[in-house]
Enzyme design. Structure first.
Site, PDB file in Angstrom:
ATOM      1  N   HIS A  69      11.634  -0.028 -23.920  1.00 40.16           N
ATOM      2  CA  HIS A  69      12.849   0.967 -23.492  1.00 40.16           C
ATOM      3  C   HIS A  69      13.785  -0.095 -24.289  1.00 40.16           C
ATOM      4  CE1 HIS A  69      11.272   4.063 -21.185  1.00 40.16           C
ATOM      5  NE2 HIS A  69      10.384   3.248 -21.152  1.00 40.16           N
TER       6      HIS A  69
ATOM      7  N   GLY B  61      -1.931  11.142 -24.519  1.00 39.19           N
ATOM      8  CA  GLY B  61      -1.126  11.150 -23.394  1.00 39.19           C
ATOM      9  C   GLY B  61      -1.445   9.692 -22.556  1.00 39.19           C
TER      10      GLY B  61
ATOM     11  N   GLY C 114      -0.023   6.773 -23.788  1.00 40.06           N
ATOM     12  CA  GLY C 114       1.209   5.866 -24.202  1.00 40.06           C
ATOM     13  C   GLY C 114       0.858   5.106 -25.498  1.00 40.06           C
TER      14      GLY C 114
ATOM     15  N   SER D 248       0.961   6.626 -28.426  1.00 38.73           N
ATOM     16  CA  SER D 248       1.818   7.435 -29.769  1.00 38.73           C
ATOM     17  C   SER D 248       0.814   8.177 -30.575  1.00 38.73           C
ATOM     18  CB  SER D 248       2.434   6.238 -30.344  1.00 38.73           C
ATOM     19  OG  SER D 248       3.326   5.455 -29.677  1.00 38.73           O
TER      20      SER D 248
ATOM     21  N   SER E 173       1.539  11.244 -30.677  1.00 43.47           N
ATOM     22  CA  SER E 173       2.243  12.265 -31.264  1.00 43.47           C
ATOM     23  C   SER E 173       3.067  11.484 -32.472  1.00 43.47           C
ATOM     24  CB  SER E 173       3.284  12.806 -30.455  1.00 43.47           C
ATOM     25  OG  SER E 173       3.903  11.845 -29.580  1.00 43.47           O
TER      26      SER E 173
ATOM     27  N   ASP F  17       7.695   4.072 -32.177  1.00 48.48           N
ATOM     28  CA  ASP F  17       6.472   4.516 -32.390  1.00 48.48           C
ATOM     29  C   ASP F  17       6.282   5.047 -33.913  1.00 48.48           C
ATOM     30  OD1 ASP F  17       6.525   4.037 -29.637  1.00 48.48           O
ATOM     31  OD2 ASP F  17       6.373   6.169 -29.200  1.00 48.48           O
TER      32      ASP F  17
HETATM   33  C1  GLA Z   1       7.964   5.613 -25.782  1.00 46.93           C
HETATM   34  C2  GLA Z   1       9.145   6.042 -26.795  1.00 46.93           C
HETATM   35  C3  GLA Z   1       9.678   4.812 -27.745  1.00 46.93           C
HETATM   36  C4  GLA Z   1       9.893   3.630 -26.715  1.00 46.93           C
HETATM   37  C5  GLA Z   1       9.008   3.617 -25.658  1.00 46.93           C
HETATM   38  C6  GLA Z   1       9.466   2.594 -24.532  1.00 46.93           C
HETATM   39  O1  GLA Z   1       6.736   5.131 -26.448  1.00 46.93           O
HETATM   40  O2  GLA Z   1       8.559   7.170 -27.943  1.00 46.93           O
HETATM   41  O3  GLA Z   1      10.617   5.288 -28.696  1.00 46.93           O
HETATM   42  O4  GLA Z   1      11.350   4.164 -26.158  1.00 46.93           O
HETATM   43  O5  GLA Z   1       8.619   4.705 -25.018  1.00 46.93           O
HETATM   44  O6  GLA Z   1       9.704   1.258 -25.167  1.00 46.93           O
END
Ligand code: GLA
Length: 374
Positions: free
Chosen positions: A25, A111, A113, A115, A117, A161
């Site tokens: 974040h 889903g 985490g 990435s 997508s 990502d």
């Molecule tokens: C997701 C978002 C990223 C980033 C993370 C948290 O993966 O796509 O852009 O903000 O959460 O670090």
């Protein structure tokens, strides 16, 4: 499969998922992140058509969708939003979108985490660009794919990502400055392995929590900026600012900002430690980052906290934390290579015994960013 379905020889591309070692974040606050592209990826096969249509086959969903290549795509809360979002953004950049057949297949767990997508956006962008004869420098391509999320899908994510999916490098982590998109690669030592542990709690950045946390941290930033100016993003704020004006913030905003400001410091320190090969320090910073993510940012969940706790005294662990957007998904564990298999088995056993949920645990390595494979 593409040849059999569409009777045309395709060009084939791959784009990886990612795991973030540290820096959560911080990307949308123009700060620092240190992700790794992993050996889970999305593949796209593309060939031209002559009937004015875009036909997309998603092997994972056993589903085909057809669109008019000349029409402006609209989002429909469906997997095809990602490839069609790419089409929409590229059209907006002035590319004349031709008719094409696209086959998609991926093994990035959805889903979780990791990435999936971003990998889908990036691989589609490379595929479509190959047909129109276009190309972009890596950072620009990543920005275009981020815009697919922000402007088409409606997810307010940062650049991390898409950036790592485009620019990752085998056996390396990438320290990215999300302000100017400059980056450094730091080698992951050969005797260190990534163990990714899926809590099996679904993660989504489209949901409310990601947005709320982002808004809370930005509210804290606005207060600091109101006092001394020059702080458009938390990247520009310091712990001193928090000490001075934290009392004016909502308690939650204060905590979110504390996480982001300290996380930037930890991420830069972790990249320096990794460049020096000081894995003990990297691990220490990851552990601190998890506590900050969980306690100050409140971005974790019971299961992810447990997965980190259960790893902490296992032989071979260097560092463990929840990775990605939060509220579920996966933990990332840096583990000594010769212990990785036993580590993964024992972690899975412990987690299943405590929760009744059988987790997926993957031993991964850092992989190259997106490219053409055929
Ligand atoms: C997701 C978002 C990223 C980033 C993370 C948290 O993966 O796509 O852009 O903000 O959460 O670090």
């Amino acid at each position: 499969m593409h040849l059999a379905r569409f009777q045309a020889e395709p060009a084939i591309f791959v784009a990886p998922g990612r795991v973030n070692l540290i820096g959560e974040h911080t990307d949308y606050a123009e700060g620092f992140v240190m992700p790794v592209a992993i050996n889970f990826a999305t593949l796209a096969a593309i060939s031209p058509r002559s009937d004015g249509k875009i036909v997309i086959w998603a092997e994972n969903y056993s589903e085909e969708r057809t669109f008019d290549a000349a029409a402006q795509p609209v989002a429909g809360n469906h997997w095809s939003d990602y490839p069609m979002g790419v089409v929409s953004i590229l059209a907006g950049e002035g590319h004349k979108i031709p008719a094409f057949s696209l086959s998609l297949w991926g093994d990035v767990p959805l889903g979780s985490g990791l990435s999936s997508s971003a990998a889908l956006e990036v691989v589609t962008a490379l595929a479509v660009l190959s047909l129109v004869g276009g190309s972009y420098p890596g950072p620009v391509l990543a920005r275009l794919c981020q815009r697919v999320e922000n402007e088409f899908v409606g997810a307010n994510c940062g650049i991390m990502d898409q950036f790592i999916s485009v620019n990752g490098k085998e056996n390396h982590a990438l320290l990215l400055d999300c302000r100017d998109l400059s980056f450094r690669l730091a080698p992951i030592p050969a005797n260190v392995t990534l163990v990714i542990a899926n809590t099996m709690v679904k993660h989504s950045i489209a949901g409310g929590d990601y947005k709320t946390r982002r808004a809370e941290s930005e509210a804290a930033c606005a207060i600091i900026n109101g006092h001394r100016g020059g702080v458009p993003f938390l990247r520009d704020a310091t712990l001193d600012d928090l000490a001075k004006w934290g009392h004016e913030m909502e308690p939650k905003s204060y905590l979110r900002a504390k996480h982001v400001i300290t996380e930037d410091l930890r991420t830069v320190a972790a990249s320096e430690a990794l460049l020096k090969g000081d894995m003990r320090e990297v691990g220490r910073l990851m552990a601190e980052a998890h506590i900050s993510y969980s306690k100050d940012f409140e971005g974790s969940c019971e299961e992810a906290d447990l997965m980190v706790d259960l790893a902490n005294d296992l032989p071979g662990l260097i560092g463990a934390r929840l990775t990605g957007g939060g509220f579920g998904g996966c933990t990332v564990n840096l583990v000594e290579q010769d212990q990785a298999k036993a580590f993964a088995e024992e972690l899975g056993r412990r987690y299943a015994a405590r929760t009744g949920i059988v987790p997926q645990i993957h031993i991964c390595h850092a992989s190259d960013g997106a490219h053409r494979i055929g």
